[in-house]
Design an enzyme around this catalytic site. Structure first.
Site, mmCIF file in Angstrom:
data_model
loop_
_atom_site.group_PDB
_atom_site.id
_atom_site.type_symbol
_atom_site.label_atom_id
_atom_site.label_comp_id
_atom_site.label_asym_id
_atom_site.label_seq_id
_atom_site.Cartn_x
_atom_site.Cartn_y
_atom_site.Cartn_z
ATOM 1 N N GLY A 44 -4.412 -6.419 8.202
ATOM 2 C CA GLY A 44 -3.718 -5.286 8.819
ATOM 3 C C GLY A 44 -4.286 -3.949 8.362
ATOM 4 O O GLY A 44 -5.287 -3.898 7.644
ATOM 5 N N ILE A 75 -2.970 -1.400 6.359
ATOM 6 C CA ILE A 75 -2.917 -1.049 4.933
ATOM 7 C C ILE A 75 -3.858 -1.959 4.143
ATOM 8 O O ILE A 75 -4.555 -1.502 3.230
ATOM 9 C CB ILE A 75 -1.465 -1.127 4.400
ATOM 10 N N ARG A 116 9.786 -4.453 12.953
ATOM 11 C CA ARG A 116 10.951 -4.470 13.842
ATOM 12 C C ARG A 116 10.469 -4.373 15.285
ATOM 13 O O ARG A 116 9.791 -3.428 15.660
ATOM 14 C CB ARG A 116 11.824 -3.262 13.510
ATOM 15 N N ARG A 162 19.088 -5.418 12.926
ATOM 16 C CA ARG A 162 18.705 -5.405 11.516
ATOM 17 C C ARG A 162 18.803 -6.803 10.892
ATOM 18 O O ARG A 162 17.955 -7.198 10.095
ATOM 19 C CB ARG A 162 19.569 -4.421 10.739
ATOM 20 N N ASN A 170 12.068 -11.583 7.851
ATOM 21 C CA ASN A 170 11.335 -11.301 6.616
ATOM 22 C C ASN A 170 11.726 -12.235 5.481
ATOM 23 O O ASN A 170 10.887 -12.586 4.654
ATOM 24 C CB ASN A 170 11.474 -9.831 6.250
ATOM 25 N N GLY A 186 5.506 -4.487 2.191
ATOM 26 C CA GLY A 186 6.049 -4.779 3.526
ATOM 27 C C GLY A 186 7.549 -4.521 3.596
ATOM 28 O O GLY A 186 8.292 -4.912 2.703
ATOM 29 N N ASN A 187 7.971 -3.892 4.648
ATOM 30 C CA ASN A 187 9.380 -3.487 4.783
ATOM 31 C C ASN A 187 10.270 -4.571 5.380
ATOM 32 O O ASN A 187 9.782 -5.376 6.167
ATOM 33 C CB ASN A 187 9.444 -2.234 5.663
ATOM 34 N N ASP A 244 6.750 7.411 -1.567
ATOM 35 C CA ASP A 244 7.829 8.401 -1.433
ATOM 36 C C ASP A 244 7.721 9.436 -2.552
ATOM 37 O O ASP A 244 7.875 10.636 -2.329
ATOM 38 C CB ASP A 244 9.190 7.699 -1.484
ATOM 39 N N ARG A 247 4.808 11.740 -1.944
ATOM 40 C CA ARG A 247 5.166 12.707 -0.892
ATOM 41 C C ARG A 247 6.051 13.806 -1.468
ATOM 42 O O ARG A 247 5.879 14.993 -1.165
ATOM 43 C CB ARG A 247 5.924 11.986 0.225
ATOM 44 N N HIS A 262 13.748 2.188 -0.306
ATOM 45 C CA HIS A 262 12.630 2.786 0.436
ATOM 46 C C HIS A 262 13.042 2.826 1.906
ATOM 47 O O HIS A 262 12.709 1.943 2.693
ATOM 48 C CB HIS A 262 11.355 1.962 0.259
HETATM 49 P P1 NAX Z 1 -0.096 -4.050 10.203
HETATM 50 O O1 NAX Z 1 0.747 -4.574 11.312
HETATM 51 O O2 NAX Z 1 -1.332 -3.295 10.498
HETATM 52 O O3 NAX Z 1 -0.514 -5.274 9.260
HETATM 53 C C1 NAX Z 1 0.363 -6.258 8.860
HETATM 54 C C2 NAX Z 1 -0.443 -7.535 8.669
HETATM 55 O O4 NAX Z 1 0.404 -8.495 8.067
HETATM 56 C C3 NAX Z 1 -0.955 -8.125 9.996
HETATM 57 O O5 NAX Z 1 -2.338 -8.334 9.897
HETATM 58 C C4 NAX Z 1 -0.189 -9.443 10.096
HETATM 59 O O6 NAX Z 1 -0.956 -10.463 10.712
HETATM 60 C C5 NAX Z 1 0.083 -9.746 8.624
HETATM 61 N N1 NAX Z 1 1.194 -10.656 8.379
HETATM 62 C C6 NAX Z 1 2.376 -10.742 9.062
HETATM 63 N N2 NAX Z 1 3.121 -11.753 8.546
HETATM 64 C C7 NAX Z 1 2.410 -12.276 7.526
HETATM 65 C C8 NAX Z 1 2.646 -13.360 6.630
HETATM 66 N N3 NAX Z 1 3.755 -14.096 6.712
HETATM 67 N N4 NAX Z 1 1.703 -13.634 5.701
HETATM 68 C C9 NAX Z 1 0.577 -12.912 5.644
HETATM 69 N N5 NAX Z 1 0.279 -11.906 6.479
HETATM 70 C C10 NAX Z 1 1.194 -11.590 7.404
HETATM 71 O O7 NAX Z 1 0.899 -3.215 9.279
HETATM 72 P P2 NAX Z 1 0.530 -2.157 8.133
HETATM 73 O O8 NAX Z 1 0.408 -0.801 8.713
HETATM 74 O O9 NAX Z 1 -0.595 -2.684 7.321
HETATM 75 O O10 NAX Z 1 1.901 -2.156 7.293
HETATM 76 C C11 NAX Z 1 2.266 -3.279 6.515
HETATM 77 C C12 NAX Z 1 3.688 -3.142 5.997
HETATM 78 O O11 NAX Z 1 3.801 -2.013 5.126
HETATM 79 C C13 NAX Z 1 4.746 -2.904 7.085
HETATM 80 O O12 NAX Z 1 5.862 -3.751 6.828
HETATM 81 C C14 NAX Z 1 5.125 -1.462 6.881
HETATM 82 O O13 NAX Z 1 6.448 -1.193 7.339
HETATM 83 C C15 NAX Z 1 5.020 -1.339 5.397
HETATM 84 N N6 NAX Z 1 4.928 0.013 4.816
HETATM 85 C C16 NAX Z 1 5.509 0.214 3.617
HETATM 86 C C17 NAX Z 1 5.446 1.421 2.950
HETATM 87 C C18 NAX Z 1 6.062 1.596 1.608
HETATM 88 O O14 NAX Z 1 5.987 2.714 1.092
HETATM 89 N N7 NAX Z 1 6.710 0.606 0.999
HETATM 90 C C19 NAX Z 1 4.755 2.580 3.576
HETATM 91 C C20 NAX Z 1 3.775 2.190 4.635
HETATM 92 C C21 NAX Z 1 4.229 1.072 5.528
HETATM 93 O O15 NAX Z 1 5.138 1.583 6.460
#
Ligand code: NAX
Length: 329
Positions: free
Chosen positions: A12, A14, A90, A96, A103, A128-129, A157, A160, A185
């Site tokens: 993904g 990040i 989501r 929710r 998750n 992951g959220n 956070d 920021r 978060h």
């Molecule tokens: P992306 O959708 O680009 O990447 C997520 C990746 O996870 C995808 O490649 C998907 O195939 C993979 N994935 C899904 N389920 C999986 C599983 N069971 N096992 C292994 N891989 C799996 O999302 P991205 O922008 O990289 O964001 C990732 C997560 O970070 C999201 O949940 C997002 O909400 C969260 N964040 C958290 C932040 C924080 O401060 N805690 C900030 C940034 C971000 O919003």
């Protein structure tokens, strides 16, 4: 010996921003060789494999090995550090409870695989959220692994918040310290400037000088700006925060392993500190000493701040109850 780092969701956005910085030594230092395990779901394998090819082409001196897999047991084998980035986003019309359930179905099995396969010094950071509750689910499923080894990322956070405060004061961000994030978060988080320092001195008079009514500035400007920064990035950039989230993840793990010289913020297990119910993974002001996070205790919290901490913690309690009601905790 090299450190083994497992990154879920490595295909993904990040993940892509994280991998190259880890390989370059930004997380564990320029002397620490790393072995990377990229754990994806089948649909994400191609992107992760592509990233692995690029890692090879980066010819990073510290990068000993890269493996891509969709099998959790293989992915967490011998891991010293796990970055749980992959999560179920989501979807349209998703409630929710559905999001929490989806998750829980990811983070429960990953917690169990960590307990079964990871190294005894495993440290887990959930990105992951919903990050706090996902960390709680993983910790609960990881029998035999101390809950202190499971954390949720709230460093983005805090970064920021420090950046906003620095801009307001006309100071350098590196001079701004002690701006902890409390709670979840999420939009209820409480970024707290009441203990903040600039170049070692309390920000008090300087902040009054810049903003006038500090309480009003906190309520109308600072807190909403920090809590809604993710939405602002999406609006301006057309895509969610990626490089800043990866950078904060690097900061979090580096400080956890190498220690801090002052406070920072992390979602860690509560033992009842500041009245936060025991067993929740809540963000607190923390220090890292000898490779362990400890909550900074004894801070004064006035009634206004207390209400904000309580509101965010109440949301964490609700999330925990919702997952329990689903029989997934
Ligand atoms: P992306 O959708 O680009 O990447 C997520 C990746 O996870 C995808 O490649 C998907 O195939 C993979 N994935 C899904 N389920 C999986 C599983 N069971 N096992 C292994 N891989 C799996 O999302 P991205 O922008 O990289 O964001 C990732 C997560 O970070 C999201 O949940 C997002 O909400 C969260 N964040 C958290 C932040 C924080 O401060 N805690 C900030 C940034 C971000 O919003």
């Amino acid at each position: 010996m090299a450190t083994t780092i497992t990154i879920t969701g490595a295909g993904g956005q990040i993940g892509y921003a994280l991998l190259f910085r880890i390989a370059a030594g930004d997380m564990l230092g320029a002397d620490e060789p790393v072995r990377l395990r990229l754990l994806e779901i089948p649909q994400g394998l191609g992107a992760a494999e592509g990233a692995a090819l690029e890692l090879q082409d980066g010819a990073f001196p510290l990068l000993e090995h890269v493996e891509v897999t969709d099998d959790a047991a293989t992915g967490f084998e011998g891991a010293n550090i796990a970055l749980l980035v992959g999560a179920r986003p989501r979807g349209p019309g998703m409630e929710r409870a559905d999001l929490l359930a989806a998750n829980a179905g990811i983070f429960g099995p990953q917690g169990a695989a960590i307990a079964a396969r990871a190294a005894s010094d495993i440290r887990v950071t959930v990105v992951g959220n919903p990050a706090n509750t996902n960390a709680l689910i993983a910790a609960s499923a990881a029998e035999g692994v101390p809950a202190e080894r499971f954390t949720a990322l709230t460093r983005l956070d805090e970064n920021r918040a420090r950046a906003q405060l620095a801009q307001t004061l006309g100071a350098s961000v590196s001079d701004i310290r002690r701006v902890p994030i409390w709670g979840n978060h999420s939009a209820t988080q409480f970024p707290d400037t009441s203990h903040a320092t600039v170049a070692g001195a309390p920000v008090g008079a300087l902040l009054v000088d810049r903003v006038g009514d500090v309480r009003r500035w906190q309520e109308d400007t600072f807190i909403p700006r920090v809590a809604k920064r993710g939405a602002e990035i999406i609006e301006v950039r057309g895509s969610s925060s990626v490089a800043s989230a990866a950078s904060a993840t690097i900061d979090h793990v580096r400080d956890w392993v190498q220690g801090t010289d002052d406070w920072t913020s992390a979602g860690v297990i509560s033992h009842g500190e500041y009245g936060v119910p025991e067993g929740l993974i809540s963000s607190f002001p923390v220090r890292s000493v000898a490779g362990r996070w400890s909550i900074v205790e004894g801070l004064e919290i006035d009634d206004w701040a207390r209400a904000r901490v309580d509101a965010s913690v109440a949301e964490l309690v609700e999330e925990r109850e919702a997952v329990r009601a689903l029989g997934m905790l």
